[in-house]
Design an enzyme around this catalytic site. Sequence first.
Site, PDB file in Angstrom:
ATOM      1  N   LYS A  89       0.858  -1.191   0.000  1.00 41.52           N
ATOM      2  CA  LYS A  89       0.000   0.000   0.000  1.00 41.52           C
ATOM      3  C   LYS A  89       0.884   1.227   0.000  1.00 41.52           C
ATOM      4  O   LYS A  89       1.837   1.323   0.775  1.00 41.52           O
ATOM      5  CB  LYS A  89      -0.894  -0.025   1.251  1.00 41.52           C
ATOM      6  N   LYS A 113       5.963   3.237   8.041  1.00 44.46           N
ATOM      7  CA  LYS A 113       4.805   4.097   8.313  1.00 44.46           C
ATOM      8  C   LYS A 113       3.533   3.248   8.434  1.00 44.46           C
ATOM      9  O   LYS A 113       2.749   3.398   9.367  1.00 44.46           O
ATOM     10  CB  LYS A 113       4.657   5.081   7.155  1.00 44.46           C
ATOM     11  N   LYS A 125       5.100   1.824  -3.365  1.00 43.24           N
ATOM     12  CA  LYS A 125       4.944   3.189  -3.884  1.00 43.24           C
ATOM     13  C   LYS A 125       5.098   3.137  -5.395  1.00 43.24           C
ATOM     14  O   LYS A 125       5.694   2.205  -5.928  1.00 43.24           O
ATOM     15  CB  LYS A 125       6.032   4.096  -3.291  1.00 43.24           C
ATOM     16  N   GLY A 164      -3.062   8.452  -3.807  1.00 46.59           N
ATOM     17  CA  GLY A 164      -2.456   9.661  -4.362  1.00 46.59           C
ATOM     18  C   GLY A 164      -1.151  10.024  -3.679  1.00 46.59           C
ATOM     19  O   GLY A 164      -0.753   9.424  -2.682  1.00 46.59           O
ATOM     20  N   ASP A 165      -0.486  10.998  -4.229  1.00 47.42           N
ATOM     21  CA  ASP A 165       0.723  11.622  -3.631  1.00 47.42           C
ATOM     22  C   ASP A 165       0.913  12.903  -4.435  1.00 47.42           C
ATOM     23  O   ASP A 165      -0.058  13.401  -5.047  1.00 47.42           O
ATOM     24  CB  ASP A 165       1.936  10.677  -3.744  1.00 47.42           C
ATOM     25  N   ASN A 240      -2.291  19.188  -0.991  1.00 51.30           N
ATOM     26  CA  ASN A 240      -3.241  18.483  -0.128  1.00 51.30           C
ATOM     27  C   ASN A 240      -2.813  18.485   1.336  1.00 51.30           C
ATOM     28  O   ASN A 240      -3.589  18.854   2.224  1.00 51.30           O
ATOM     29  CB  ASN A 240      -3.405  17.048  -0.657  1.00 51.30           C
ATOM     30  N   SER A 377      -6.743   5.831   4.436  1.00 56.52           N
ATOM     31  CA  SER A 377      -6.894   5.003   3.237  1.00 56.52           C
ATOM     32  C   SER A 377      -7.275   3.578   3.641  1.00 56.52           C
ATOM     33  O   SER A 377      -8.118   2.935   3.004  1.00 56.52           O
ATOM     34  CB  SER A 377      -5.588   4.951   2.447  1.00 56.52           C
TER      35      SER A 377
HETATM   36  P1  NDP Z   1       0.397  17.966  -3.759  1.00 58.09           P
HETATM   37  O1  NDP Z   1       0.758  17.637  -5.154  1.00 58.09           O
HETATM   38  O2  NDP Z   1      -1.026  18.141  -3.396  1.00 58.09           O
HETATM   39  O3  NDP Z   1       1.172  19.288  -3.292  1.00 58.09           O
HETATM   40  C1  NDP Z   1       2.565  19.354  -3.321  1.00 58.09           C
HETATM   41  C2  NDP Z   1       2.993  20.755  -2.902  1.00 58.09           C
HETATM   42  O4  NDP Z   1       4.400  20.782  -2.741  1.00 58.09           O
HETATM   43  C3  NDP Z   1       2.664  21.809  -3.936  1.00 58.09           C
HETATM   44  O5  NDP Z   1       2.453  23.034  -3.296  1.00 58.09           O
HETATM   45  C4  NDP Z   1       3.923  21.830  -4.782  1.00 58.09           C
HETATM   46  O6  NDP Z   1       4.109  23.051  -5.485  1.00 58.09           O
HETATM   47  C5  NDP Z   1       4.984  21.653  -3.729  1.00 58.09           C
HETATM   48  N1  NDP Z   1       6.143  20.977  -4.318  1.00 58.09           N
HETATM   49  C6  NDP Z   1       6.178  19.798  -4.954  1.00 58.09           C
HETATM   50  N2  NDP Z   1       7.398  19.520  -5.385  1.00 58.09           N
HETATM   51  C7  NDP Z   1       8.166  20.568  -5.035  1.00 58.09           C
HETATM   52  C8  NDP Z   1       9.525  20.877  -5.199  1.00 58.09           C
HETATM   53  N3  NDP Z   1      10.356  20.040  -5.832  1.00 58.09           N
HETATM   54  N4  NDP Z   1       9.981  22.028  -4.683  1.00 58.09           N
HETATM   55  C9  NDP Z   1       9.157  22.863  -4.053  1.00 58.09           C
HETATM   56  N5  NDP Z   1       7.836  22.635  -3.861  1.00 58.09           N
HETATM   57  C10 NDP Z   1       7.357  21.503  -4.347  1.00 58.09           C
HETATM   58  O7  NDP Z   1       1.074  16.817  -2.874  1.00 58.09           O
HETATM   59  P2  NDP Z   1       0.710  16.350  -1.390  1.00 58.09           P
HETATM   60  O8  NDP Z   1       0.309  17.514  -0.568  1.00 58.09           O
HETATM   61  O9  NDP Z   1      -0.177  15.197  -1.501  1.00 58.09           O
HETATM   62  O10 NDP Z   1       2.122  15.811  -0.887  1.00 58.09           O
HETATM   63  C11 NDP Z   1       3.074  16.639  -0.237  1.00 58.09           C
HETATM   64  C12 NDP Z   1       4.063  15.782   0.529  1.00 58.09           C
HETATM   65  O11 NDP Z   1       3.359  14.997   1.509  1.00 58.09           O
HETATM   66  C13 NDP Z   1       4.853  14.773  -0.302  1.00 58.09           C
HETATM   67  O12 NDP Z   1       6.125  14.610   0.267  1.00 58.09           O
HETATM   68  C14 NDP Z   1       4.068  13.491  -0.124  1.00 58.09           C
HETATM   69  O13 NDP Z   1       4.860  12.344  -0.342  1.00 58.09           O
HETATM   70  C15 NDP Z   1       3.659  13.611   1.339  1.00 58.09           C
HETATM   71  N6  NDP Z   1       2.519  12.810   1.742  1.00 58.09           N
HETATM   72  C16 NDP Z   1       1.303  12.954   1.127  1.00 58.09           C
HETATM   73  C17 NDP Z   1       0.224  12.202   1.564  1.00 58.09           C
HETATM   74  C18 NDP Z   1      -1.139  12.411   1.005  1.00 58.09           C
HETATM   75  O14 NDP Z   1      -2.083  11.829   1.567  1.00 58.09           O
HETATM   76  N7  NDP Z   1      -1.346  13.189  -0.030  1.00 58.09           N
HETATM   77  C19 NDP Z   1       0.378  11.193   2.614  1.00 58.09           C
HETATM   78  C20 NDP Z   1       1.664  11.183   3.241  1.00 58.09           C
HETATM   79  C21 NDP Z   1       2.697  11.948   2.787  1.00 58.09           C
HETATM   80  P3  NDP Z   1       3.749  23.128  -7.051  1.00 58.09           P
HETATM   81  O15 NDP Z   1       2.266  23.070  -7.108  1.00 58.09           O
HETATM   82  O16 NDP Z   1       4.338  24.411  -7.494  1.00 58.09           O
HETATM   83  O17 NDP Z   1       4.406  21.938  -7.685  1.00 58.09           O
END
Ligand code: NDP
Length: 445
Positions: A89, A113, A125, A164-165, A240, A377
């Site tokens: 997962k 995790k 992943k 998602g991610d 997110n 999830s």
């Molecule tokens: P989103 O795609 O919804 O948002 C990502 C955010 O981070 C955006 O604001 C994006 O900016 C910014 N970002 C992405 N890449 C970069 C980069 N290289 N440099 C600077 N800013 C960046 O993703 P999530 O919120 O879902 O995920 C964010 C983090 O949380 C990730 O590390 C993910 O693995 C982790 N995570 C997410 C979970 C989830 O349920 N969604 C669960 C557990 C962990 P821009 O729009 O300009 O690209």
Amino acid sequence: MEVLDKILEDVKKRNPHEEEFHQAVEEVLKSLKPVLKRHPEYINSGMLERFLEPERQIMFRVPWIDDEGKSRVNRGFRVQFNSAIGPYKGGLRFHPSVYLGIIKFLGFEQILKNSLTGLPIGGGKGGSDFDPKGKSDNEIMKFCQSFMNELYRHIGKDVDIPAGDIGVGAREIGYLYGQFKRIKNAYEPGVLTGKGISYGGSLARKEATGFGLVYFVNEMLKEHNYNLKDKKIIISGSGNVAIYAAKKVSEFGAKVVAMCDSAGYIFDENGLDIDIIKEIKEVKRARIKTYLDYKKDAKYVDNQREIWTINCDIALPCATQNDITIKEAKLLVENNVFAIGEGANMPCTNEALDYFLENNILVAPAKAANAGGVATSALEMVQNSIRMSWSFEEVDEKLKEIMVKIFKDAKEAAEEYGVEGNYVAGANIAGFKKIAIAMMSQGVV
Ligand code: NDP
């Protein structure tokens, strides 16, 4: 421990150029030293080496046609890392930086995790180097359909359940699920999580990672006689995780003064209006700079990394890996930060983490603190199995209980192994112990 240095060296040799994966392994092995001292059988049996090798890694071509009729190609990945305690997962990431090393680090962290959630889910992943930015809805759909044309062979509700991610939200999950259903001619909602509410999604899944992060941080603060009220918070990212972390800290009475996207950050000493950010990002899919159209007094800086130069009490990195290096860590400490809550996966380099811990900064580590997303999830999977939907409040209550329990487990593991207050080590140890017992019981597989 010399043997651990040798194991790390082997991992680096066997997986060349996968720096993020090496980094994640190094951090975990360091934490596990006291466990491995007490349980030499984990090393002697070869279990530890098996634990560091993915059970399966799949790479595939994803061809699609863009709106100009031009043929395009991307690379797809799914790493099925460990199924000792449940089906694989973990999310899917669509971002141009994606390559095997990133998917492997994420899959590896996901094992621990998922174990910490207390739910029966293994670690995996996936993703692609596809860049959703600037693509039309039609192009996103075409890409998702082509991605699923290969992925469907490898997933299933008892086999591997993606979610998602970065770059993969409800829209992408919808397209992926639609194609899966079409290929399989079966309605099996339990194969993907993060679905829309009308077709098997769970209420509170969207909010879960951000909310869960704040529940965890709140527990950690309580333990050290702090609270969130009136604290000044910086959150990196505006996706997110960042949005719902911002909403929840505001509910606890804290003030979010800065947030960013990959281009730059916005700042308002009086606190940002999170509903505006939500609208910009979720509805308009626009850049964070647009915030200035709503709030003239806010400030925009065209450099995302400079967000860490701002003075704050608590930093919540919720964007991506290695966002905080030793340079930003030093700045934050100089500016009196007292707690870090990792919403993103591996947002701090190992050097930065060490620096925070040496300076007695409280650190809520990603594996534990952002586990609320995958935990919810798993609750979505339960609802799909029993063909029922729980209310938002029911799911949120379960999420809270899970996060409180994860904090307790990380805290107790740290105490048991002589690293009290180090929740980074505590989380690694607590997550690993369950996997180790399961792997030892299942033989050499
Ligand atoms: P989103 O795609 O919804 O948002 C990502 C955010 O981070 C955006 O604001 C994006 O900016 C910014 N970002 C992405 N890449 C970069 C980069 N290289 N440099 C600077 N800013 C960046 O993703 P999530 O919120 O879902 O995920 C964010 C983090 O949380 C990730 O590390 C993910 O693995 C982790 N995570 C997410 C979970 C989830 O349920 N969604 C669960 C557990 C962990 P821009 O729009 O300009 O690209």
